[in-house]
Design a protein around this motif. Sequence first.
Motif, PDB file in Angstrom:
ATOM      1  N   ALA A 162       0.441  -1.555   0.152  1.00 11.65           N
ATOM      2  CA  ALA A 162      -0.097  -0.215  -0.235  1.00 11.65           C
ATOM      3  C   ALA A 162       0.880   1.127   0.383  1.00 11.65           C
ATOM      4  O   ALA A 162       0.501   2.390  -0.799  1.00 11.65           O
ATOM      5  N   ALA A 194       1.057   3.628  -3.416  1.00 12.38           N
ATOM      6  CA  ALA A 194       0.735   5.532  -2.103  1.00 12.38           C
ATOM      7  C   ALA A 194       1.604   5.902  -3.250  1.00 12.38           C
ATOM      8  O   ALA A 194       1.302   7.274  -3.751  1.00 12.38           O
ATOM      9  N   LEU A 241      -4.588   7.455   1.795  1.00 13.24           N
ATOM     10  CA  LEU A 241      -4.066   5.876   1.689  1.00 13.24           C
ATOM     11  C   LEU A 241      -2.401   5.661   1.990  1.00 13.24           C
ATOM     12  O   LEU A 241      -2.185   4.366   2.964  1.00 13.24           O
ATOM     13  N   ARG A 242      -1.402   6.962   2.799  1.00 14.72           N
ATOM     14  CA  ARG A 242      -0.157   6.567   3.460  1.00 14.72           C
ATOM     15  C   ARG A 242       0.087   6.319   4.947  1.00 14.72           C
ATOM     16  O   ARG A 242       0.076   6.602   5.620  1.00 14.72           O
ATOM     17  N   ALA A 248      -2.117   3.149   5.438  1.00 17.17           N
ATOM     18  CA  ALA A 248      -0.943   2.006   5.501  1.00 17.17           C
ATOM     19  C   ALA A 248      -0.542   2.455   7.106  1.00 17.17           C
ATOM     20  O   ALA A 248       0.274   1.269   7.649  1.00 17.17           O
ATOM     21  N   LEU A 306      -7.292   0.433   6.229  1.00 17.51           N
ATOM     22  CA  LEU A 306      -6.366   0.581   4.757  1.00 17.51           C
ATOM     23  C   LEU A 306      -6.971  -0.382   3.656  1.00 17.51           C
ATOM     24  O   LEU A 306      -7.200   0.373   2.291  1.00 17.51           O
ATOM     25  N   GLU A 333      -9.350   2.357   1.960  1.00 17.71           N
ATOM     26  CA  GLU A 333      -8.603   3.100   0.651  1.00 17.71           C
ATOM     27  C   GLU A 333      -7.968   3.343  -0.189  1.00 17.71           C
ATOM     28  O   GLU A 333      -7.697   3.143  -1.090  1.00 17.71           O
ATOM     29  N   LEU A 334      -7.458   1.112  -0.099  1.00 17.21           N
ATOM     30  CA  LEU A 334      -6.540   0.835  -1.013  1.00 17.21           C
ATOM     31  C   LEU A 334      -7.795   0.643  -2.576  1.00 17.21           C
ATOM     32  O   LEU A 334      -8.030   0.724  -3.252  1.00 17.21           O
ATOM     33  N   VAL A 367      -8.783   3.993  -4.344  1.00 12.33           N
ATOM     34  CA  VAL A 367      -7.263   4.495  -5.100  1.00 12.33           C
ATOM     35  C   VAL A 367      -6.869   3.064  -6.128  1.00 12.33           C
ATOM     36  O   VAL A 367      -6.351   3.765  -6.889  1.00 12.33           O
TER      37      VAL A 367
END
Length: 195
Positions: free
Chosen positions: A56, A60, A71-72, A75, A105, A108-109, A112
């Motif tokens: 991840a 990012a 995302l960062r 993660a 997470l 977010e993944l 993205v």
Amino acid sequence: MSTPAAVLLVATVLLVVAALTVWCVARVRRLHRLHVRVGAARGGLAAALEHRATVALRVADAVGPAMAGGLRAAATTARAGSAPAPDGRDPAGAREAREVAENALTRELAAVAPALTAPAPAAELRDAQQLVVLARRVHNDAVRDTRVLRSRRLVRWFHLYGTAPEPVYFEIADPEPATGPDAADVESGRYPSAM
């Protein structure tokens, strides 16, 4: 009571005690193997979650600064979360906190993933997501088998599981499966199947 009847009674009692002892020893060994299996599955799940967080962070870097912030952070939070102790105990709610971080997470993944245009990070992310799904299922299957055996009446009555803590499930939302023509369900580019 006559002597042959007393001998028969004593022999029957000894036979029942011996059978119960053999049964208890077999159950204790089975419980030990199941607890070892849960521990190994917990380690595999922790490694899969760590790998996904690492991937991840690489994703990012690939998506650009506009989408990378959340995302960062997710993660980094997931990597910082502590897993339950090797003996299975859950100090100060570490498992629940880790589940929340892993779910964040996953969200977010999912947000993205459509923005990934480079095939290498997308394939690596897909592999990492599938590995987490598989590791979680293996872990939860081991937990289920152990809990089923621990719930048996004689196992509870004789306290055959000793001091081992009751294993707990790791519940996170599974990521959505990848869609499209290049989304392999069974086979990935890095780990081809033998079929």
